[in-house]
Design a protein around this motif. Structure first.
Motif, mmCIF file in Angstrom:
data_model
loop_
_atom_site.group_PDB
_atom_site.id
_atom_site.type_symbol
_atom_site.label_atom_id
_atom_site.label_comp_id
_atom_site.label_asym_id
_atom_site.label_seq_id
_atom_site.Cartn_x
_atom_site.Cartn_y
_atom_site.Cartn_z
ATOM 1 N N PHE A 210 2.979 -1.031 -6.696
ATOM 2 C CA PHE A 210 3.279 -2.316 -6.587
ATOM 3 C C PHE A 210 2.382 -2.977 -5.257
ATOM 4 C CE2 PHE A 210 5.952 -4.666 -3.180
ATOM 5 C CZ PHE A 210 6.061 -6.031 -3.894
ATOM 6 N N LEU A 211 2.171 -2.244 -4.139
ATOM 7 C CA LEU A 211 1.288 -2.571 -3.084
ATOM 8 C C LEU A 211 -0.142 -2.574 -3.427
ATOM 9 C CD1 LEU A 211 1.442 -2.817 0.098
ATOM 10 C CD2 LEU A 211 0.817 -0.603 0.434
ATOM 11 N N ILE A 212 -0.635 -1.952 -4.190
ATOM 12 C CA ILE A 212 -2.044 -2.021 -4.701
ATOM 13 C C ILE A 212 -2.412 -3.234 -5.596
ATOM 14 C CG2 ILE A 212 -3.986 -0.781 -5.807
ATOM 15 C CD1 ILE A 212 -3.179 0.315 -3.077
ATOM 16 N N VAL A 213 -1.390 -3.528 -6.470
ATOM 17 C CA VAL A 213 -1.436 -4.361 -7.348
ATOM 18 C C VAL A 213 -1.407 -5.948 -6.605
ATOM 19 C CG1 VAL A 213 -0.342 -5.723 -9.488
ATOM 20 C CG2 VAL A 213 -0.972 -3.030 -9.401
ATOM 21 N N MET A 214 -0.437 -5.991 -5.632
ATOM 22 C CA MET A 214 -0.192 -7.017 -4.902
ATOM 23 C C MET A 214 -1.438 -7.687 -4.210
ATOM 24 S SD MET A 214 3.046 -7.798 -2.402
ATOM 25 C CE MET A 214 2.661 -6.353 -1.486
ATOM 26 N N ALA A 215 -1.856 -6.441 -3.740
ATOM 27 C CA ALA A 215 -3.061 -6.717 -2.793
ATOM 28 C C ALA A 215 -4.206 -7.234 -3.590
ATOM 29 C CB ALA A 215 -3.605 -5.533 -2.223
ATOM 30 N N GLY A 216 -4.394 -6.897 -5.025
ATOM 31 C CA GLY A 216 -5.367 -7.412 -6.007
ATOM 32 C C GLY A 216 -4.896 -8.362 -6.336
ATOM 33 N N LEU A 217 -3.950 -8.987 -6.438
ATOM 34 C CA LEU A 217 -3.551 -10.564 -6.896
ATOM 35 C C LEU A 217 -3.771 -11.327 -5.952
ATOM 36 C CD1 LEU A 217 0.065 -9.905 -8.510
ATOM 37 C CD2 LEU A 217 -1.937 -10.224 -9.617
ATOM 38 N N GLN A 218 -4.009 -11.063 -4.664
ATOM 39 C CA GLN A 218 -4.374 -11.973 -3.648
ATOM 40 C C GLN A 218 -5.944 -12.460 -3.932
ATOM 41 O OE1 GLN A 218 -1.968 -13.088 -1.727
ATOM 42 N NE2 GLN A 218 -0.728 -11.271 -2.689
ATOM 43 N N ASN A 219 -6.688 -11.887 -4.551
ATOM 44 C CA ASN A 219 -8.198 -12.117 -4.705
ATOM 45 C C ASN A 219 -8.654 -12.987 -5.964
ATOM 46 O OD1 ASN A 219 -9.019 -10.493 -2.714
ATOM 47 N ND2 ASN A 219 -9.203 -8.740 -3.811
ATOM 48 N N ILE A 220 -7.337 -13.105 -6.879
ATOM 49 C CA ILE A 220 -7.401 -14.104 -7.776
ATOM 50 C C ILE A 220 -7.308 -15.414 -7.599
ATOM 51 C CG2 ILE A 220 -6.527 -14.782 -10.333
ATOM 52 C CD1 ILE A 220 -5.557 -11.608 -10.367
ATOM 53 N N PRO A 221 -8.368 -16.497 -7.737
ATOM 54 C CA PRO A 221 -8.126 -17.680 -7.304
ATOM 55 C C PRO A 221 -7.034 -18.462 -8.252
ATOM 56 C CG PRO A 221 -10.316 -17.258 -7.849
ATOM 57 C CD PRO A 221 -9.626 -16.183 -8.534
ATOM 58 N N ARG A 222 -6.316 -19.098 -7.306
ATOM 59 C CA ARG A 222 -5.058 -19.994 -7.990
ATOM 60 C C ARG A 222 -5.749 -21.168 -8.971
ATOM 61 N NH1 ARG A 222 -1.186 -17.545 -8.347
ATOM 62 N NH2 ARG A 222 0.196 -19.514 -8.642
ATOM 63 N N ASP A 223 -6.955 -21.572 -8.882
ATOM 64 C CA ASP A 223 -7.562 -22.652 -9.625
ATOM 65 C C ASP A 223 -7.429 -22.163 -10.959
ATOM 66 O OD1 ASP A 223 -7.857 -24.104 -7.263
ATOM 67 O OD2 ASP A 223 -10.158 -23.515 -6.931
ATOM 68 N N MET A 224 -7.748 -20.774 -11.264
ATOM 69 C CA MET A 224 -7.609 -20.378 -12.666
ATOM 70 C C MET A 224 -6.400 -20.522 -13.327
ATOM 71 S SD MET A 224 -10.052 -16.964 -12.110
ATOM 72 C CE MET A 224 -9.976 -16.506 -13.945
ATOM 73 N N TYR A 225 -5.508 -20.327 -12.549
ATOM 74 C CA TYR A 225 -3.885 -20.342 -13.082
ATOM 75 C C TYR A 225 -3.798 -21.962 -13.368
ATOM 76 C CZ TYR A 225 -2.935 -15.485 -11.904
ATOM 77 O OH TYR A 225 -3.018 -14.301 -12.029
ATOM 78 N N GLU A 226 -4.089 -22.799 -12.445
ATOM 79 C CA GLU A 226 -3.792 -24.440 -12.526
ATOM 80 C C GLU A 226 -4.628 -24.565 -13.688
ATOM 81 O OE1 GLU A 226 -5.033 -25.808 -8.800
ATOM 82 O OE2 GLU A 226 -3.218 -24.969 -7.647
ATOM 83 N N ALA A 227 -6.145 -24.481 -14.002
ATOM 84 C CA ALA A 227 -6.727 -24.737 -15.049
ATOM 85 C C ALA A 227 -6.095 -24.232 -16.321
ATOM 86 C CB ALA A 227 -8.003 -24.214 -14.951
ATOM 87 N N ALA A 228 -5.461 -22.957 -16.366
ATOM 88 C CA ALA A 228 -4.816 -22.370 -17.662
ATOM 89 C C ALA A 228 -3.851 -23.465 -17.875
ATOM 90 C CB ALA A 228 -4.809 -21.030 -17.496
ATOM 91 N N ALA A 229 -2.879 -23.592 -17.025
ATOM 92 C CA ALA A 229 -1.637 -24.335 -17.167
ATOM 93 C C ALA A 229 -1.845 -25.738 -17.709
ATOM 94 C CB ALA A 229 -0.950 -24.637 -15.962
ATOM 95 N N LEU A 230 -2.981 -26.344 -17.338
ATOM 96 C CA LEU A 230 -3.357 -27.668 -17.845
ATOM 97 C C LEU A 230 -3.837 -27.818 -19.227
ATOM 98 C CD1 LEU A 230 -5.333 -29.153 -14.706
ATOM 99 C CD2 LEU A 230 -2.911 -29.852 -15.413
ATOM 100 N N ASP A 231 -4.435 -26.608 -19.587
ATOM 101 C CA ASP A 231 -4.839 -26.223 -20.969
ATOM 102 C C ASP A 231 -3.407 -25.896 -21.808
ATOM 103 O OD1 ASP A 231 -7.347 -26.978 -20.240
ATOM 104 O OD2 ASP A 231 -8.095 -24.813 -20.076
ATOM 105 N N GLY A 232 -2.559 -25.835 -21.281
ATOM 106 C CA GLY A 232 -1.117 -25.404 -22.078
ATOM 107 C C GLY A 232 -0.922 -24.041 -22.138
ATOM 108 N N ALA A 233 -1.458 -23.119 -21.555
ATOM 109 C CA ALA A 233 -1.310 -21.839 -21.586
ATOM 110 C C ALA A 233 0.030 -21.376 -20.885
ATOM 111 C CB ALA A 233 -2.438 -20.938 -20.838
#
Length: 332
Positions: A210-233
């Motif tokens: 949990f600690l390692i994956v949580m640290a890895g998630l911090q390096n994923i840009p939020r813009d990618m999730y926002e763009a995917a949500a706009l595309d309907g994902a």
């Protein structure tokens, strides 16, 4: 009339002037000192690593080629050489010693795959769940990390009391409160010992994932999730196409570390079961301990340890080779 004579190229230098080489010498020596400083700072750690790990490893390899029993334990250097006899006994799967080692090895493989898989699954699910900000997220993170922060011996001893048949908390909840089973189960002996050991291992190991994956998630840009949500994902498509591919380098290291820790785990079964583990939970680390200190045959125990080391080296090398090839193929 006097004529001015120009100085020749080979004439004496002006007093106080320096040759180019003389100006570079102090600078070069200072550069060498700066370059050697990190290695000098690492020297104490390297010496300590040599004393703590490498020297006992070399001694164990030497012991594996000797007929070392209780008669030579006071002066193990005088034990007679046995060559590869200890290794032959360990891998002779038609004899009792080899059969017991093979069964312990298979049990350890099954246990490791189950423990690593559950630790990774729970750790990843918890990290993804806590990725979004909400009230109480900090409290949940702290609670999730408690098993990882507790000392191993204190935590496993507590679990040993909880698994007691007559007055343990596990049987109290499962049998007395929920009415599962005709009678309270024995968790520390018999076939249930495997599941008890697996539960303790997962409880103790998943917060690290949990600690390692949580640290890895911090390096994923939020813009990618926002763009995917706009595309309907949706959420699952975002996890599948954004989160998991971005976490591939982190997961590669995480799975390897969990595998090595779990396969070599000695403290958990030793504290939970004592010196003699049940047959269903006979991990290879505890089996080697029993083969060495219960039968006083340290030569055979050392040979088993060397075989375990070779197995882990081969698996680690193959895993790194396959993951590097997969990473290069994905980048291409």
């Amino acid at each position: 009339m006097t004529t001015a004579v120009s100085p020749r190229r080979g004439s004496a230098r002006t007093a106080g002037a320096k040759e180019p080489g003389e100006a570079r010498a102090p600078r070069r020596s200072g550069r060498l000192r700066r370059a050697g400083l990190p290695y000098l700072l690492l020297l104490p750690a390297l010496v300590l690593e040599l004393l703590v790990h490498l020297v006992p490893m070399v001694m164990g390899i030497v012991m594996s080629f000797r007929e070392l029993t209780q008669f030579y334990i006071s002066n193990w250097g005088s034990a007679p050489w046995s060559g590869l006899d200890n290794y032959a006994v360990s891998v002779d799967f038609d004899a009792p010693v080899g059969q017991a080692l093979l069964k312990s090895f298979v049990t350890t493989c099954v246990f490791t795959l189950a423990s690593v898989g559950l630790c990774w699954l729970l750790g990843t699910a918890a990290a993804v769940f806590l990725q979004e900000s909400f009230r109480g997220r900090g409290v949940l993170r702290t609670i999730f990390l408690v098993p990882y922060a507790l000392p191993v011996y204190a935590a496993v001893i507590t679990w040993a009391f909880m698994f007691q048949r007559d007055n343990g908390l596990v049987n109290h909840v499962l049998h007395d409160q929920l009415g599962l089973g005709d009678s309270p189960a024995f968790w520390l002996i018999g076939d249930n010992a495997f599941w008890a050991l697996l539960a303790v291992s997962v409880w103790k190991g998943w917060p690290f994932a949990f600690l390692i994956v949580m640290a890895g998630l911090q390096n994923i840009p939020r813009d990618m999730y926002e763009a995917a949500a706009l595309d309907g994902a949706g959420v699952w498509k975002q996890i599948r196409h954004i989160t998991m591919p971005s976490l591939r380098p982190v997961n590669q290291v995480l799975v390897l570390v969990l595998f090595l820790w779990t396969f070599n785990d000695f403290n958990t079964p030793f504290v939970l079961f004592g010196k003699a583990a049940p047959e269903s939970a006979d991990l290879i680390s505890l089996h080697i301990y029993q083969s060495s200190f219960q039968t006083w045959n340290f030569g055979t125990g050392s040979a088993m340890s060397v075989l375990l080391l070779l197995f882990l080296l081969v698996v680690t090398g193959a895993y790194l080779l396959l993951t590097n090839r997969g990473r290069k193929a994905a980048d291409a």
